[in-house]
Design a protein around this motif. Structure first.
Motif, PDB file in Angstrom:
ATOM      1  N   ARG A 248       1.095   1.265   9.846  1.00 32.19           N
ATOM      2  CA  ARG A 248       0.899   2.086   8.653  1.00 32.19           C
ATOM      3  C   ARG A 248       1.896   1.642   7.599  1.00 32.19           C
ATOM      4  N   TRP A 249       1.477   1.721   6.339  1.00 34.09           N
ATOM      5  CA  TRP A 249       2.305   1.240   5.236  1.00 34.09           C
ATOM      6  C   TRP A 249       2.495   2.359   4.213  1.00 34.09           C
ATOM      7  N   TYR A 250       3.711   2.435   3.679  1.00 37.83           N
ATOM      8  CA  TYR A 250       4.049   3.467   2.699  1.00 37.83           C
ATOM      9  C   TYR A 250       4.678   2.800   1.475  1.00 37.83           C
ATOM     10  N   LYS A 251       4.386   3.387   0.313  1.00 35.76           N
ATOM     11  CA  LYS A 251       4.977   2.896  -0.928  1.00 35.76           C
ATOM     12  C   LYS A 251       5.441   4.076  -1.765  1.00 35.76           C
ATOM     13  N   GLY A 252       6.589   3.900  -2.404  1.00 35.18           N
ATOM     14  CA  GLY A 252       7.082   4.930  -3.320  1.00 35.18           C
ATOM     15  C   GLY A 252       7.905   5.985  -2.631  1.00 35.18           C
ATOM     16  N   ASN A 253       7.317   6.665  -1.642  1.00 39.11           N
ATOM     17  CA  ASN A 253       8.057   7.606  -0.803  1.00 39.11           C
ATOM     18  C   ASN A 253       7.405   7.622   0.570  1.00 39.11           C
ATOM     19  N   ARG A 254       8.078   8.243   1.515  1.00 38.97           N
ATOM     20  CA  ARG A 254       7.646   8.131   2.911  1.00 38.97           C
ATOM     21  C   ARG A 254       6.415   8.971   3.237  1.00 38.97           C
ATOM     22  N   SER A 255       5.915   9.718   2.288  1.00 39.28           N
ATOM     23  CA  SER A 255       4.693  10.487   2.519  1.00 39.28           C
ATOM     24  C   SER A 255       3.483   9.857   1.835  1.00 39.28           C
ATOM     25  N   HIS A 256       3.715   8.787   1.047  1.00 38.71           N
ATOM     26  CA  HIS A 256       2.610   8.148   0.328  1.00 38.71           C
ATOM     27  C   HIS A 256       2.063   7.009   1.177  1.00 38.71           C
ATOM     28  N   LEU A 257       1.063   7.310   2.013  1.00 38.08           N
ATOM     29  CA  LEU A 257       0.459   6.324   2.907  1.00 38.08           C
ATOM     30  C   LEU A 257      -0.539   5.476   2.136  1.00 38.08           C
ATOM     31  N   ILE A 258      -0.485   4.151   2.373  1.00 37.67           N
ATOM     32  CA  ILE A 258      -1.496   3.252   1.808  1.00 37.67           C
ATOM     33  C   ILE A 258      -2.629   3.170   2.822  1.00 37.67           C
ATOM     34  N   PRO A 259      -3.751   3.849   2.623  1.00 38.75           N
ATOM     35  CA  PRO A 259      -4.725   4.055   3.700  1.00 38.75           C
ATOM     36  C   PRO A 259      -5.484   2.804   4.113  1.00 38.75           C
ATOM     37  N   THR A 260      -5.588   1.795   3.265  1.00 44.36           N
ATOM     38  CA  THR A 260      -6.429   0.638   3.575  1.00 44.36           C
ATOM     39  C   THR A 260      -5.713  -0.416   4.415  1.00 44.36           C
ATOM     40  N   LEU A 261      -4.418  -0.254   4.668  1.00 42.73           N
ATOM     41  CA  LEU A 261      -3.653  -1.282   5.376  1.00 42.73           C
ATOM     42  C   LEU A 261      -3.363  -0.843   6.802  1.00 42.73           C
ATOM     43  N   THR A 262      -3.747  -1.672   7.796  1.00 42.73           N
ATOM     44  CA  THR A 262      -3.495  -1.341   9.206  1.00 42.73           C
ATOM     45  C   THR A 262      -2.917  -2.514   9.996  1.00 42.73           C
ATOM     46  N   SER A 263      -2.994  -3.742   9.485  1.00 41.36           N
ATOM     47  CA  SER A 263      -2.463  -4.878  10.241  1.00 41.36           C
ATOM     48  C   SER A 263      -0.954  -4.979  10.024  1.00 41.36           C
ATOM     49  N   ASN A 264      -0.326  -5.883  10.792  1.00 40.28           N
ATOM     50  CA  ASN A 264       1.131  -5.985  10.682  1.00 40.28           C
ATOM     51  C   ASN A 264       1.569  -6.845   9.503  1.00 40.28           C
ATOM     52  N   THR A 265       0.610  -7.465   8.809  1.00 39.39           N
ATOM     53  CA  THR A 265       0.934  -8.301   7.651  1.00 39.39           C
ATOM     54  C   THR A 265       0.040  -7.902   6.482  1.00 39.39           C
ATOM     55  N   THR A 266       0.632  -7.750   5.312  1.00 40.56           N
ATOM     56  CA  THR A 266      -0.153  -7.460   4.112  1.00 40.56           C
ATOM     57  C   THR A 266       0.345  -8.333   2.975  1.00 40.56           C
ATOM     58  N   THR A 267      -0.579  -8.822   2.170  1.00 40.69           N
ATOM     59  CA  THR A 267      -0.240  -9.682   1.039  1.00 40.69           C
ATOM     60  C   THR A 267      -0.681  -9.006  -0.254  1.00 40.69           C
ATOM     61  N   ILE A 268       0.269  -8.866  -1.166  1.00 32.46           N
ATOM     62  CA  ILE A 268      -0.034  -8.357  -2.500  1.00 32.46           C
ATOM     63  C   ILE A 268      -0.293  -9.574  -3.382  1.00 32.46           C
ATOM     64  N   LYS A 269      -1.547  -9.755  -3.767  1.00 38.81           N
ATOM     65  CA  LYS A 269      -1.909 -10.937  -4.548  1.00 38.81           C
ATOM     66  C   LYS A 269      -1.734 -10.670  -6.036  1.00 38.81           C
ATOM     67  N   VAL A 270      -1.240 -11.689  -6.739  1.00 37.01           N
ATOM     68  CA  VAL A 270      -1.017 -11.631  -8.186  1.00 37.01           C
ATOM     69  C   VAL A 270      -0.266 -10.333  -8.526  1.00 37.01           C
TER      70      VAL A 270
END
Length: 484
Positions: A248-270
């Protein structure tokens, strides 16, 4: 060690004795027992072990006085699960008829030394299942289920190692809350007993429960901050040596879950400025909702691609042969290497790991320049700088004349003059036949009593201390001899 016959089976007690061969009788002996190198007890020849102690190594020491101890070899007890017998019909072959004699054989595949007891109408066997499977983690509930083929009319007893956990309950399921590893780890089994008579089922299979502390994932980022708009940023979340996790991935604060990410690696493109901020990750078991600890925070700082500033440090005006300094500055950011370009030329005229380069100019170096920074650790470039002009003034001209004009008579005189119309305080250099063959340094060059050796091509050049420190090389003059 008692019992004397190995192996030892789960559920048995084991007695270890410390025996000294040919033990003398003069005086008492003191004994100490060690388990895995730690003192267990310090008196007595014998120690009694229960099942949860089996997997350790034991040794004993004996002494009659301090400092003079005898020490045994370490011993590890071999332990086996209780084998399950198999009944085989030896004869006759089916079908059976009234009056037939039937021979049954009871097979045990493990070990010898068993006595066999036969019963008619076999006692049912209990089957133990556990959910979730090991490993389990603090805060989880573990459900143990004891099943018997004929489920009605039974009460259930639950065991951990050789101790009773729950005695005679009508519930086939029990739930254990994991507080820490020691509170739940062990071998579990169950057994049923009829409510209406003292008949027990066979003991179930054993299930081992292992407990682990909640792991803390490690979060890494590539490339390191700062990152620049337009780059790709990769975040990797890893729980080492433990399979079976989603992330699970969080951004901004620990309660803001990024729901579309589940793998152990994520790439933010551009990457854009809106992607800036703190990030965390957390593991979640693939087969249940149990969560790991949160990772440490990683903060992504996003910067706009910088525009470097190009400066040309040179005297004014610049003459050919002089040194010019080109400087390319990317402010408020380190980790750059630099390239300098001349307009309409795709290849750099200079590259450097520092922001400064030097060139010794010639007239063709005049023109428009720009520069660009490139990250040392990855292929990302800054914006191009603004253009800057490099003006180069030609060196003053020197004009060479000869009096009289060539050819001259043998023994005659010829005077060479070097005329420079701009600047002052010149001294003159004279060259013959090649531009590197310096023959004299004087204001005028007079050849008297000309001979064959004076024939040739001549040039002159002015030099002085002030800028410009030299002129161009003059036109050439041919000095030849008139035939007699």
């Amino acid at each position: 060690m008692e019992p004397n016959l190995l192996p030892v089976f789960y559920g048995e007690k084991v007695s270890l004795q410390c025996v000294i061969q040919g033990e003398p009788t003069n005086g008492p002996w003191w004994y100490r027992w060690y388990r895995d190198g730690s003192l267990l007890q310090d008196t007595g020849k014998e120690v009694i072990l229960i099942q949860r102690d089996y997997h350790s190594r034991y040794k004993c020491t004996a002494s009659q006085r301090p400092g003079n101890e005898l020490e045994s070899e370490p011993m590890k007890i071999p332990v086996m699960g209780i084998p399950k017998p198999t009944i085989i019909i030896q004869s006759p072959q089916q079908p059976f008829y009234r009056g037939d004699s039937i021979t049954l054989r009871c097979d045990l595949t493990q070990g010898e030394g068993w006595e066999y007891h036969w019963k008619r109408n076999a006692i049912p066997t209990a089957t133990l299942t556990v959910d979730p499977q090991s490993p389990v983690f603090p805060g989880e509930n573990v459900t143990l289920k004891c099943e018997i083929d004929s489920p009605e009319g039974w009460m259930y007893t639950w065991h951990r190692d050789i101790s009773e956990l729950v005695n005679k309950t009508v519930e086939r399921n029990i739930t254990i809350t994991v507080n820490d590893a020691k509170s739940v780890e062990g071998q579990y089994w169950c057994q049923g007993e009829r409510k209406d008579r003292p008949t027990a089922s066979q003991g179930s299979n054993t299930v081992t429960i292992h407990a682990k502390a909640l792991p803390k994932p490690k979060l890494a980022i590539e490339p390191q901050s700062p990152v620049f708009t337009g780059e790709n940023v990769t975040l990797k979340c890893e729980i080492k040596n433990q399979p079976g996790w989603n992330y699970r991935w969080y951004k901004g604060n620990r309660s803001h879950l990024i729901p579309t990410l589940t793998s152990n690696t994520t790439t933010i493109k551009v990457v854009a400025k809106s992607d800036e901020g703190p990030y965390w990750c957390q593991g979640q078991r693939t087969d249940r909702d149990t969560l790991s600890q949160l990772s440490d925070e990683i903060h992504i700082r996003v910067k706009a691609l910088p525009t470097p500033k190009l400066t040309i440090d040179a005297p004014s005006p610049v003459f050919p042969g002089e040194n010019v300094t080109l400087k390319c500055e990317v402010k408020s950011s380190n980790g750059w290497k630099y390239k300098w370009f001349k307009k309409n030329n795709l290849d750099p005229v200079a590259t450097s790991d520092t922001n400064t380069t030097f060139i010794r100019v010639v007239e063709t170096d005049a023109g428009i320049y720009w520069c660009q920074g490139e990250r040392r650790d990855r292929p990302i470039s800054s914006k191009p700088s603004k253009e800057a002009h490099l003006h180069i003034m030609p060196l003053p001209e020197a004009k060479l004349t000869a009096e009289p004009h060539s050819p001259v008579s043998t023994g005659g005189t010829v005077t060479l003059k070097c005329v420079i119309e701009s600047h002052s305080n010149w001294t003159y250099k004279w060259y013959k036949d090649t531009e590197n063959n310096l023959v004299i340094e004087e204001s005028n060059f007079t050849i008297t009593r000309a001979t064959d050796s004076d024939e040739g091509t001549y040039w002159c050049q002015g030099v002085r201390r002030e800028r410009p420190t030299s002129t161009q090389l003059s036109n050439s003059v041919l000095v030849g001899k008139r035939g007699e």
